[in-house]
Design a protein around this motif. Structure first.
Motif, PDB file in Angstrom:
ATOM      1  N   THR A   1       0.786  -1.220   0.000  1.00 16.15           N
ATOM      2  CA  THR A   1       0.000   0.000   0.000  1.00 16.15           C
ATOM      3  C   THR A   1       0.817   1.269   0.000  1.00 16.15           C
ATOM      4  OG1 THR A   1      -2.241   0.308   0.733  1.00 16.15           O
ATOM      5  CG2 THR A   1      -0.608   0.926   2.271  1.00 16.15           C
TER       6      THR A   1
ATOM      7  N   GLY B   1      -6.518  -3.912  -1.423  1.00 13.68           N
ATOM      8  CA  GLY B   1      -5.282  -3.201  -1.130  1.00 13.68           C
ATOM      9  C   GLY B   1      -5.517  -2.001  -0.234  1.00 13.68           C
TER      10      GLY B   1
ATOM     11  N   THR C   1      -1.566   0.662  -3.630  1.00 14.65           N
ATOM     12  CA  THR C   1      -0.426  -0.253  -3.577  1.00 14.65           C
ATOM     13  C   THR C   1       0.853   0.451  -3.995  1.00 14.65           C
ATOM     14  OG1 THR C   1      -0.550  -1.003  -5.869  1.00 14.65           O
ATOM     15  CG2 THR C   1      -1.982  -2.125  -4.293  1.00 14.65           C
TER      16      THR C   1
END
Length: 338
Positions: free
Chosen positions: A4, A83, A152
């Motif tokens: 992340t 994510g 991400t």
């Protein structure tokens, strides 16, 4: 499927600091199940099967922890996370354990107040393209549209790679691997980028996998591993040593098939300690002495888990590579069990 960008870091860190005040082991025992964060669906790693049961490489680690702590590998509630949502879910206490192809980075380990308990898959970011595109190198992707998951660090790696090679690209943001796959197959992007293992897993689900190729460039280091919150060292120790037990079992030749025979019938002191017939290792982490035996019996040792879910004999078709035992030239290495 992994990493992340650190936005909202203060919020996540604040949630983690609060949630870590409780003893996770006590919460899990009182609840009677482990809440385990996984991906929203990635073949071979974590996805529901035809019967709706979760299975895969990361799922197996969740089941091993449940077996060690609760005595039942099925005492797991799988919580799909993206994510963007995975870190908030862990920090807030919604999940006890995150096993979701997440890359161990400095900021996640420190700024977000998490503890990675080890690496269960050594990976790197790659690119997948249609064979018909006629591209043989990622350096040939100048001006390409690129499907990329938001939230991400894949985005940062991608920007770095194109900048270093003085080429340009147009991002096509997606939230999940399923969306990335759909957009890629629909022709919305020329290439899809994520961890190389994730690309192999995604390609394996295509009707004609041979029409798509993985380019040779690996543009980053992605040590993927499970993580827990800062501040609960006992829970961190338990989960860390469950993973180590799976790795050590493979090195020591302990399998789901021979574990009963080896229990109490070995001249190897380390095997005896791991399987609980000598010493008091369980007592040191608040469990009984058969915690590791149950963890190994759940889905097998590390090698069995790899071979069954993502190995060369599966549709995913991944070689062990860096994920081989250190004795076989890989990076897998469990600390001594003593």
């Amino acid at each position: 499927m992994k990493k992340t960008v650190i936005f909202g870091a203060l919020t996540v860190a604040g949630l983690a600091a609060g949630a870590a005040g409780a003893a996770t082991l006590d919460d899990v025992k009182a609840r009677g199940k482990l809440n385990c964060g996984v991906t929203t669906g990635l073949a071979g790693f974590a996805a529901p099967n035809a019967n709706g049961e979760w299975e895969g490489f990361d799922v197996a680690v969740c089941r091993a922890v449940a077996a060690a702590v609760l005595g039942d590998k099925n005492a797991v509630e799988f919580v799909p996370t993206t994510g963007k949502t995975r870190f908030t879910a862990l920090a807030s206490g919604e999940i006890d354990f995150l096993a979701r192809n997440t890359t161990w980075t400095f900021s996640r380990d420190t700024d977000l107040k998490f503890d990675f308990i080890g690496v269960n898959y050594y990976d790197g970011q790659g690119f997948m393209v249609p064979k018909a595109l006629g591209v043989s190198s990622a350096k040939d992707l100048d001006g390409a549209t690129v499907c990329i998951q938001t939230g991400t660090t894949t985005e940062l790696n991608l920007a770095d790679f194109f900048r270093k090679n003085n080429i340009s690209y147009e991002p096509v943001p997606v939230e999940t691997n399923a969306e990335g796959q759909q957009q890629y197959l629909a022709g919305a992007c020329d290439t899809y980028t994520t961890d190389a293992s994730g690309l192999a897993a995604t390609r394996a689900t295509f009707e004609t996998p041979g029409d798509h190729v993985l380019l040779p460039e690996i543009i980053s280091k992605e040590p993927l591993g499970p993580l827990v919150r800062h501040g609960d060292n006992e829970w961190g120790d338990i989960t860390r040593w469950v993973l180590n037990a799976l790795i050590a079992a493979e090195e020591l030749g302990i399998t789901s098939a021979n574990i009963e025979e080896m229990t109490g019938n070995t001249n190897n002191p380390e095997i005896a300690r791991l399987l609980g017939t000598e010493g008091t290792l369980g007592e040191m982490i608040g469990l009984d002495n058969e915690w590791a035996k149950r963890a190994i019996m759940a889905e097998g040792n590390y090698g069995e888990i790899f071979a069954k879910n993502i190995g060369e004999e599966t549709p995913i078709g991944l070689a062990r590579g860096l994920n081989a035992q250190w004795t076989d030239g890989g990076l897998l290495y469990a600390p001594p069990v003593r």
